[in-house]
Structure formats: C-alpha cells, structure tokens
Design a protein around this motif. Structure first.
Motif, mmCIF file in Angstrom:
data_model
loop_
_atom_site.group_PDB
_atom_site.id
_atom_site.type_symbol
_atom_site.label_atom_id
_atom_site.label_comp_id
_atom_site.label_asym_id
_atom_site.label_seq_id
_atom_site.Cartn_x
_atom_site.Cartn_y
_atom_site.Cartn_z
ATOM 1 N N MET A 273 0.830 -1.217 0.000
ATOM 2 C CA MET A 273 0.000 0.000 0.000
ATOM 3 C C MET A 273 0.859 1.259 0.000
ATOM 4 O O MET A 273 0.492 2.276 -0.597
ATOM 5 C CB MET A 273 -0.901 0.027 1.233
ATOM 6 C CG MET A 273 -1.941 -1.063 1.245
ATOM 7 S SD MET A 273 -2.912 -0.929 2.759
ATOM 8 C CE MET A 273 -3.648 -2.560 2.783
ATOM 9 N N THR B 247 0.750 4.362 -2.591
ATOM 10 C CA THR B 247 0.433 5.701 -2.066
ATOM 11 C C THR B 247 1.486 6.710 -2.513
ATOM 12 O O THR B 247 1.156 7.818 -2.957
ATOM 13 C CB THR B 247 0.305 5.650 -0.529
ATOM 14 O OG1 THR B 247 -0.652 4.642 -0.197
ATOM 15 C CG2 THR B 247 -0.147 6.981 0.045
ATOM 16 N N VAL C 74 1.387 4.350 6.887
ATOM 17 C CA VAL C 74 0.942 3.099 6.254
ATOM 18 C C VAL C 74 1.654 1.892 6.881
ATOM 19 O O VAL C 74 1.115 0.785 6.909
ATOM 20 C CB VAL C 74 1.224 3.121 4.734
ATOM 21 C CG1 VAL C 74 0.662 1.882 4.059
ATOM 22 C CG2 VAL C 74 0.644 4.376 4.095
ATOM 23 N N VAL D 288 -3.345 4.282 8.680
ATOM 24 C CA VAL D 288 -3.952 3.069 8.116
ATOM 25 C C VAL D 288 -4.096 2.042 9.241
ATOM 26 O O VAL D 288 -3.106 1.598 9.816
ATOM 27 C CB VAL D 288 -3.098 2.517 6.955
ATOM 28 C CG1 VAL D 288 -3.690 1.204 6.452
ATOM 29 C CG2 VAL D 288 -3.031 3.541 5.821
ATOM 30 N N ILE E 181 -7.967 5.096 7.850
ATOM 31 C CA ILE E 181 -8.488 4.234 6.780
ATOM 32 C C ILE E 181 -8.511 2.801 7.313
ATOM 33 O O ILE E 181 -7.510 2.327 7.869
ATOM 34 C CB ILE E 181 -7.594 4.293 5.523
ATOM 35 C CG1 ILE E 181 -7.548 5.716 4.967
ATOM 36 C CG2 ILE E 181 -8.094 3.316 4.461
ATOM 37 C CD1 ILE E 181 -6.503 5.914 3.868
ATOM 38 N N PRO F 42 -8.578 -0.620 5.771
ATOM 39 C CA PRO F 42 -8.600 -1.502 4.599
ATOM 40 C C PRO F 42 -9.241 -2.844 4.954
ATOM 41 O O PRO F 42 -9.106 -3.333 6.078
ATOM 42 C CB PRO F 42 -7.116 -1.723 4.274
ATOM 43 C CG PRO F 42 -6.362 -0.729 5.084
ATOM 44 C CD PRO F 42 -7.209 -0.423 6.268
ATOM 45 N N ALA G 190 -6.358 -7.107 1.651
ATOM 46 C CA ALA G 190 -5.764 -6.409 0.502
ATOM 47 C C ALA G 190 -4.699 -7.269 -0.165
ATOM 48 O O ALA G 190 -3.998 -8.050 0.494
ATOM 49 C CB ALA G 190 -5.169 -5.082 0.958
ATOM 50 N N ILE H 181 -6.386 2.099 -1.501
ATOM 51 C CA ILE H 181 -5.963 2.748 -0.246
ATOM 52 C C ILE H 181 -5.255 4.065 -0.577
ATOM 53 O O ILE H 181 -5.453 5.079 0.102
ATOM 54 C CB ILE H 181 -5.024 1.804 0.555
ATOM 55 C CG1 ILE H 181 -5.719 0.455 0.813
ATOM 56 C CG2 ILE H 181 -4.567 2.460 1.851
ATOM 57 C CD1 ILE H 181 -7.097 0.524 1.454
ATOM 58 N N ASP I 206 -13.063 -1.509 2.119
ATOM 59 C CA ASP I 206 -13.033 -2.922 2.522
ATOM 60 C C ASP I 206 -13.960 -3.820 1.708
ATOM 61 O O ASP I 206 -14.193 -4.969 2.106
ATOM 62 C CB ASP I 206 -13.391 -3.042 4.008
ATOM 63 C CG ASP I 206 -14.844 -2.668 4.277
ATOM 64 O OD1 ASP I 206 -15.460 -2.000 3.414
ATOM 65 O OD2 ASP I 206 -15.370 -3.061 5.328
#
Ligand SMILES: NC(=O)c1ccc[n+]([C@@H]2O[C@H](COP(=O)([O-])OP(=O)(O)OC[C@H]3O[C@@H](n4cnc5c(N)ncnc54)[C@H](O)[C@@H]3O)[C@@H](O)[C@H]2O)c1
Length: 246
Positions: A17, A21, A81, A132, A175, A177, A180, A218, A241
């Motif tokens: 992720m 990002t 993250v 995250v 966030i 997630p 993933a 994400i 999600d």
C-alpha cells in the motif's frame, strides 16, 4: 495536480500500500518523503526523499522529521501506512515479546511520528495525518488478538489527536482496509497453513464485493483524506473494505 507544492511523509513506503500511495501522491505533484526500514524499490518509486528508519525508535523518528525540516521547512501531511501482521495464533501461544512488537510497530510508531510531525504541520498553518488501521478492528477474526488490539488503539489514538489538534487546523483520520492484495495478507495465515489457500478461502471469499482490496484503493483514500476536498473531515474512519465490515 492536487498536491502541487505540498510535502508529505509516507511510511511503509517499500510495502504494497505504501508504494501505491507514494506513486499516487507523486502523480499529483507532491514532494514525498518515503520512509521504511529499508528499500529495494527506489527505482520503481522515483523522485522521493528516501529515509531508512525504524519507526519504533524514538531517535530515528526524530531524524526523519529533522530531514523534512532541513529540506522543506514544513509539512502538509503525514500518512502512516507501515505496520506488521500477526500469524493467526491462539492467545495462549502468544509471547509478551510478540505482543509488544506488534504494539510498538502498529501503535507506538503513530505516537512518535505524530509528535514529531505536529510542529511542522503547525508551521504550515495546518495539515493532516492519516493512519492506516484495519477493518479487523471492527470485524475481528480468531487468532489475531494482538494485531486487532493494535488497530483498535490506532483508531482511539487518531480520534483523540483529531480533537486535540482541531483548533490548529490539523485533521486526523483513519483508513480501514479490508483484505488487501499485498505480501502482508499471507502473513495472517496460521503456521502450517498454505498462505495462498488462506488468501482465497478465508480472505477473498469474505469480501462481499468479491475481490481483494487493491493497494491503489488505499492510495486514493489517503489522497482524498489529505486533500482540501476533505477540509471538513476529521476523526473519521473510512472503510475501504469491499463491504467486509458489514
Ligand atoms: N494487507 C492487508 O490485507 C491489510 C488489511 C488491513 C490493514 N492493513 C494495514 O495496511 C498497512 C499496509 O500494509 P501492506 O499490506 O502494504 O503491508 P506490507 O507488509 O506490504 O507493507 C508494510 C510496510 O511497513 C514497513 N514496516 C514495518 N515495520 C516497520 C518499522 N518498524 N519501521 C519502518 N517501516 C516498517 C515494512 O517494511 C513494509 O514495507 C499496514 O498498517 C497493515 O496493518 C493491511
């Protein structure tokens, strides 16, 4: 170019992720300070300030933000993250050391990075922090008690910081997630289980929309929460999600 002239620190930048990002923010014209323990993806990531640091080490975290101040003088946003997984394990088999390691990487790092980022965000007359966490904090699975506790703490910490920093114009959001498509997902498999089978049978099939979350999903959420479009969004928890939390 939604981030032209803006500077962001993105942690976990060598991971699934994190990489997505960094790329997304670069596309939008941001200056990116990419942080991870080490990098084997510098050529893929492109034009960033790379900082190799252990986010659980107070002095190393101070060093990251000293570099940001030296290079850019201020900061527009921090996106945390980085994180580590837990292999599904009954609590009776989890050592205190394992618990402490997960809490250090997934929670203490948020405290350390936020504390060092805040003066630079204040110099900027405001900005944002995006952390995250994980949908598992809302919808737990067995055997992940330490990981889930760490992600629950990440939410509580973020909301506490959101109210503490609101008057400074600094927003703090989370966030969540769902499962993933990154290296980490297989690491949630119990010892002796086949990671690919667990990814498909336990995780992919648990997502109502039917597919694993992509790292780019994400990245897009982080971009929105960091942007002016989210100027009135703070203390929020955005579920990315596929409906897993429902
Ligand atoms: N993959 C999933 O299914 C999933 C689901 C929900 C939440 N999450 C969360 O999303 C975030 C990103 O996960 P990912 O799937 O990209 O994982 P990943 O393993 O691909 O990336 C995580 C990155 O964090 C870095 N990191 C770990 N400990 C560090 C430390 N002490 N100092 C500096 N860097 C450190 C790692 O080196 C790695 O590059 C994590 O916080 C994770 O808990 C992942």
């Amino acid at each position: 170019m939604r981030c032209e002239g803006q500077t962001f620190v993105i942690t976990g930048a060598n991971g699934g992720m994190g990489r997505a990002t960094v790329s997304r923010f670069l596309e939008e014209g941001a200056k990116v300070v990419a942080v991870d323990r080490s990098f084997d993806t510098k050529s893929v990531l492109g034009d960033c300030l790379f900082v190799e640091a252990d986010l659980t080490d107070e002095e190393q975290v101070k060093g990251i933000f000293a570099k940001v101040e030296e290079q850019y003088g201020k900061l527009d946003g921090l996106i945390n993250v980085a994180g580590i997984a837990q292999a599904a394990t009954p609590i009776t088999e989890v050592s205190l050391l394992q618990w402490e390691k997960i809490m250090a990487v997934n929670v203490t790092s948020l405290f350390l990075t936020s504390r060092e980022a805040l003066p630079l965000l204040e110099k900027n007359d405001g900005g944002s922090i995006t952390n995250v966490a994980s949908i598992s904090a809302v919808r737990p699975r067995p055997g992940l008690q330490s990981y889930i506790a760490s992600k629950g703490a990440a939410v509580a910490f973020s909301k506490a910081l959101a109210i503490e920093c609101a008057e400074k114009g600094i927003r703090v959001n989370v966030i969540h997630p769902g499962p993933a498509d990154t290296n980490m997902l297989g690491q949630f498999a119990p010892a002796n289980a086949n990671a690919d089978d667990v990814k498909e049978e336990t995780f992919r099939k648990s997502v109502p929309l039917g597919q694993l979350i992509q790292p780019e999903d994400i990245a897009n959420a982080a971009l929105y929460l960091s942007s002016n479009e989210a100027k009135n969004v703070t203390g929020a928890v955005l579920h990315v999600d596929g409906g897993r939390g429902l």
